[in-house]
Motif scaffolding. Structure first.
Motif, short mmCIF file in Angstrom:
data_model
loop_
_atom_site.label_atom_id
_atom_site.label_comp_id
_atom_site.label_asym_id
_atom_site.label_seq_id
_atom_site.Cartn_x
_atom_site.Cartn_y
_atom_site.Cartn_z
N SER A 189 0.86 -1.19 0.00
CA SER A 189 0.00 0.00 0.00
C SER A 189 0.89 1.23 0.00
CB SER A 189 -0.92 0.01 1.24
OG SER A 189 -0.15 0.13 2.42
N ALA A 190 0.35 2.34 -0.49
CA ALA A 190 1.06 3.62 -0.45
C ALA A 190 0.22 4.53 0.43
CB ALA A 190 1.22 4.19 -1.85
N ASN A 191 0.80 4.97 1.54
CA ASN A 191 0.02 5.64 2.56
C ASN A 191 -0.07 7.15 2.42
OD1 ASN A 191 0.00 3.04 3.49
ND2 ASN A 191 1.35 3.42 5.22
N ASP A 192 1.07 7.83 2.49
CA ASP A 192 1.01 9.28 2.50
C ASP A 192 2.32 9.89 2.06
OD1 ASP A 192 2.39 8.44 4.74
OD2 ASP A 192 1.18 9.54 6.19
N VAL A 193 2.35 11.22 2.06
CA VAL A 193 3.56 11.98 1.74
C VAL A 193 3.92 12.76 2.99
CG1 VAL A 193 4.55 13.77 0.27
CG2 VAL A 193 2.86 12.19 -0.67
N ILE A 194 5.16 12.64 3.43
CA ILE A 194 5.57 13.37 4.63
C ILE A 194 6.91 14.06 4.41
CG2 ILE A 194 4.30 11.86 6.22
CD1 ILE A 194 6.96 10.51 6.91
N ASP A 195 7.17 15.05 5.23
CA ASP A 195 8.47 15.73 5.25
C ASP A 195 9.28 15.15 6.40
OD1 ASP A 195 8.02 17.61 3.14
OD2 ASP A 195 6.72 18.73 4.49
N ILE A 196 10.51 14.80 6.13
CA ILE A 196 11.39 14.24 7.16
C ILE A 196 12.59 15.16 7.32
CG2 ILE A 196 12.86 12.31 7.80
CD1 ILE A 196 11.10 10.53 6.09
N PRO A 197 12.84 15.64 8.55
CA PRO A 197 14.06 16.43 8.76
C PRO A 197 15.29 15.56 8.52
CG PRO A 197 12.60 16.51 10.69
CD PRO A 197 12.05 15.49 9.75
N VAL A 198 16.26 16.09 7.82
CA VAL A 198 17.47 15.33 7.51
C VAL A 198 18.15 14.86 8.80
CG1 VAL A 198 19.76 15.49 6.44
CG2 VAL A 198 17.79 16.49 5.30
N THR A 199 18.00 15.64 9.87
CA THR A 199 18.62 15.29 11.15
C THR A 199 17.99 14.04 11.77
OG1 THR A 199 17.11 16.82 12.26
CG2 THR A 199 19.29 17.66 11.69
N ALA A 200 16.80 13.64 11.31
CA ALA A 200 16.12 12.45 11.86
C ALA A 200 16.55 11.17 11.15
CB ALA A 200 14.61 12.61 11.74
N ILE A 201 17.40 11.31 10.12
CA ILE A 201 17.82 10.14 9.33
C ILE A 201 19.16 9.63 9.83
CG2 ILE A 201 18.40 9.31 7.03
CD1 ILE A 201 16.59 11.57 5.95
N GLU A 202 19.18 8.33 10.13
CA GLU A 202 20.41 7.68 10.58
C GLU A 202 20.87 6.70 9.51
OE1 GLU A 202 19.93 5.96 14.42
OE2 GLU A 202 19.29 7.85 15.32
N PRO A 203 22.17 6.39 9.49
CA PRO A 203 22.66 5.40 8.52
C PRO A 203 21.96 4.06 8.77
CG PRO A 203 24.50 6.45 9.68
CD PRO A 203 23.24 6.92 10.34
N PRO A 204 21.81 3.27 7.71
CA PRO A 204 21.10 2.00 7.89
C PRO A 204 21.94 0.99 8.67
CG PRO A 204 21.96 2.16 5.67
CD PRO A 204 22.23 3.48 6.33
N PRO A 205 21.27 0.19 9.52
CA PRO A 205 21.98 -0.93 10.13
C PRO A 205 22.23 -1.99 9.06
CG PRO A 205 19.69 -0.84 10.87
CD PRO A 205 19.92 0.34 9.99
N GLU A 206 22.94 -3.05 9.40
CA GLU A 206 23.28 -4.09 8.42
C GLU A 206 22.05 -4.70 7.74
OE1 GLU A 206 26.42 -5.12 7.32
OE2 GLU A 206 26.85 -3.24 8.31
N VAL A 207 21.02 -5.00 8.54
CA VAL A 207 19.80 -5.60 8.02
C VAL A 207 18.62 -4.98 8.75
CG1 VAL A 207 18.46 -7.73 7.81
CG2 VAL A 207 20.92 -7.80 7.49
N VAL A 208 17.58 -4.62 7.99
CA VAL A 208 16.35 -4.11 8.59
C VAL A 208 15.20 -4.89 8.00
CG1 VAL A 208 14.84 -2.12 8.89
CG2 VAL A 208 17.29 -1.77 8.81
N GLY A 209 14.41 -5.51 8.84
CA GLY A 209 13.25 -6.26 8.36
C GLY A 209 13.63 -7.29 7.31
N GLY A 210 14.84 -7.84 7.41
CA GLY A 210 15.28 -8.85 6.46
C GLY A 210 15.87 -8.28 5.18
#
Length: 158
Positions: free
Chosen positions: A98-119
């Protein structure tokens, strides 16, 4: 004297679901969001390439993101959507739950990805956004399709 204002950079993302997780892809890479329609199968393509659709006169390759990420497949239903994105000048459709919505995300809220997320391996991820009680996995579309796969899709498209 010049006054410096704090500029909070934000990115605008389309939020969609796969399995139990929420993902985001930048709005500037999204051309449209469509309902799932008849997909014509194309022989000798990777398993995650479902086929092609005729989208307003343009032959568009369609990929199943669940298959691409190695998640179990599910039946398509009325909430299933196809997000049409542009990757290196090639338009492809990504099947999502499903495609839910459009949101604005502050760049400061973004962290580098861990090795695996949700498989899903980190190579496909741009980062993880922490928004209140939500975790939003941001996709790196350039890595979802590698160069060789893009060339193969370009042959289908053209």
């Amino acid at each position: 004297m010049v006054e410096h204002k704090d500029i909070v950079e934000e990115i605008k993302v389309i939020v969609f679901r796969l399995k139990d997780e929420e993902y985001g892809v930048e709005v500037n890479q999204v051309k449209s969001i469509e309902r799932l329609e008849h997909i014509t199968r194309v022989p000798r393509t990777p398993a995650f390439v479902k086929g092609v659709i005729n989208l307003r006169g343009v032959v568009t390759p369609i990929l199943d993101l669940r298959r691409r990420f190695g998640l179990e497949e599910t039946q398509y239903n009325e909430t299933t959507r196809v997000i049409i994105v542009a990757v290196e000048e090639i338009e492809v459709g990504l099947i999502v739950d499903s495609a839910n919505d459009v949101i604005d995300i502050p760049v400061t809220a973004i962290e580098p990805p861990p090795e695996v997320v949700g498989g899903i391996e980190a190579v496909y991820l741009r980062g993880v956004a922490k928004l209140d009680k939500r975790l939003l996995i941001l996709l790196n579309l350039d890595k979802v399709l590698n160069t060789e796969e893009l060339k193969q899709l370009e042959r289908i498209e053209g």
